[in-house]
Design an enzyme around this catalytic site. Structure first.
Site, PDB file in Angstrom:
ATOM      1  N   ARG A 157     101.488  71.353  47.913  1.00  0.00           N
ATOM      2  CA  ARG A 157     102.168  71.228  46.613  1.00  0.00           C
ATOM      3  C   ARG A 157     103.573  71.832  46.650  1.00  0.00           C
ATOM      4  NH1 ARG A 157      97.228  74.299  43.894  1.00  0.00           N
ATOM      5  NH2 ARG A 157      96.278  73.155  45.617  1.00  0.00           N
ATOM      6  N   LYS A 209      92.497  79.067  57.492  1.00  0.00           N
ATOM      7  CA  LYS A 209      91.277  78.273  57.290  1.00  0.00           C
ATOM      8  C   LYS A 209      90.206  78.718  58.295  1.00  0.00           C
ATOM      9  CE  LYS A 209      93.685  73.975  55.997  1.00  0.00           C
ATOM     10  NZ  LYS A 209      93.056  73.664  54.711  1.00  0.00           N
TER      11      LYS A 209
END
Length: 486
Positions: A333, A259
């Protein structure tokens, strides 16, 4: 100190109307409060305050705060109970003013809804200052009068539950590691005889063949933990439980798909899903809700080491499906895939997972509401009705086949962990991915990325991690428990 509410008049120029507690106090001081309010400027608008000193020896300082219109009720445009929201916001403002005056105790006008008043007071005063030497003075709110003590106590428990989630999310990632998160929750539940907490180590996770979860965890020096909570509040311990699943990434660097550094510190709250569902179970136990709840939280860090997942790697989930990891920052996920498979072991009445899953959710709804993806209209209506009462809103999002195709059309594996059109509908493709690990007919996925933190949007929460939607999860569980009774 004392905080009293006052309603706006229905007509702009009419005299403002006290709550019953305000009326009683005004009589106690021979009408002085009404008199002072009428001479010191225009009528109080919603959320605005006036402070009076020396009116009564028991209350050296009295804060009067505007509640907006009386009987505002449910606003269909806003999808919440406006009266309750007005009370929460007004009481929070009043209590903070008492705190600024460094008065250690405040009595709170129930304003006709003691639960909402208690939530406003306890949520409004909360601030994370564990690690500072200079702390704000602690203020203890209590109910003014005794008529609604049960509702007040319920509001205190709801708010303390959300504050627990805020505390866990706000704490730095070196203070809340996977094992420390699990230990904090275990400690909170220690006093309840009908709760069992299992802190599962990495070896157990491996025996469960949770390859997707382990693939994320292996990039970090912190070992993963699978936290499993059993709250047996139901009349029969064999009754089908409600299963809560929460994403517990205690720090998310993005892994190899790193990120940007700006704002990365906020990723200490990437375990918001685990924080809210575990806090909801702590609250359910404190309320002694008559139903069985199981909480599951896969806990780990997502870090970019030499052992980390690489873009293009293929991993195998608990149900045997293979997943191509095209972006290592779509890691939540992967954890949830394995946890959802495991959730099916419990013959659940419903499976509800919460996760700070996608930036796309924040783009779609901002901080106004939690996005809910569900295969069950029954489940949706319960969540929606709960959110109207708590003011911590939910909004239904689509689970179309359209999105499923975008994650199942994958060159190397059964599924890709990102949609093939990259950013388009990112929250929806993430939900479609999770759906591939669900066979239960009542399942809901709550994407809470947009409601993770608060700048100034929710007036009764200070700036910082929000702990949303803990109260909605608690209210939902409470409704489900009434359902099973009837």
């Amino acid at each position: 100190g004392l905080v009293l509410g006052i309603y706006s008049s229905e007509k702009d120029e009419g005299a403002a109307q006290f709550t019953s507690a305000g009326d009683a106090f005004d009589r106690l001081v021979s009408g002085k409060l009404r008199e002072l309010l009428s001479v010191c400027g225009p009528p109080l608008k919603k959320g605005k305050t006036r402070i009076f000193h020396g009116l009564h020896q028991d209350f050296p300082s009295v804060v009067v705060v505007g509640l907006g219109k009386k009987n505002a009720g449910v606003n269909d445009q806003e999808n919440w109970n406006e009266s309750k929201e007005n009370i929460r916001a007004a009481i929070a403002v009043g209590c903070r003013q008492i705190q600024d005056l460094e008065i250690p105790c405040v009595e709170v006008d129930p304003c006709g809804d003691a639960q909402a008043a208690a939530e406003g007071a306890v949520l409004g005063l909360h601030e994370y200052n564990e690690l500072k030497q200079k702390k704000k003075p602690v203020v203890t709110p209590q109910l003014h009068g005794s008529a609604e003590s049960e509702a007040w106590q319920k509001g205190v428990l709801y708010a303390e539950g959300q504050n627990l989630a805020r505390y866990l999310m706000e704490a730095p990632a070196n203070y809340i590691t996977p094992i420390k998160f699990a230990e904090q929750i275990e400690q909170k539940l220690r006093s309840f005889s009908n709760v069992k907490v299992h802190i599962r180590p990495e070896s157990w996770i491996a025996t469960q063949q949770m390859g997707a979860f382990l693939s994320v965890a292996k990039g970090s020096a912190e070992p993963p933990i699978f936290l499993e909570i059993h709250y047996l509040g139901g009349a029969n311990t064999n009754d089908s439980p409600l299963v809560f699943v929460g994403k517990g990434v205690t720090f998310d660097s993005g892994g190899i798909s790193l990120k940007p550094s700006s704002g990365m510190d906020a990723m200490r709250a990437d375990m918001g899903g685990a924080a809210t569902v575990c806090s909801a179970i702590v609250t359910a136990a404190a309320l002694n809700l008559p139903l069985n709840i199981i909480g599951l939280a896969p806990l780990c860090e997502n870090m970019p080491s030499g052992k980390a997942n690489k873009p293009g790697d293929v991993v195998r989930a608990k149900n045997g499906k293979t997943i191509q990891v095209d972006n290592t920052d779509a890691e939540g996920r992967l954890l949830l895939a394995d946890a959802l498979c495991y959730a099916h072991n419990f013959n659940a009445r419903a499976i509800v997972n919460a996760a700070t899953l996608t930036g796309a959710m924040d783009v779609a709804l901002g901080s106004a509401a939690t996005g809910v993806f569900t295969n069950s209209s029954w489940l949706w209506s319960h969540l929606y009705e709960a959110s109207i009462l708590t003011g911590d809103r939910v909004w239904r999002m689509p689970l179309f086949e359209h999105y499923t195709k975008q994650v199942t059309d994958c060159p190397l594996a059964d599924l890709s962990n990102i949609g093939k059109y990259s950013r388009a509908g990112g929250a929806c493709t993430a939900a479609a991915f999770l759906k591939e690990f669900v066979t239960a007919s009542h399942w809901a996925h709550l994407d809470i990325a947009g409601v993770m933190s608060n700048k100034d949007e929710v007036p009764y929460l200070r700036k910082g991690m929000a702990g949303r939607p803990t109260r909605t999860l608690v209210e939902f569980a409470a409704r489900l428990s009434q359902d099973s009774h009837s």
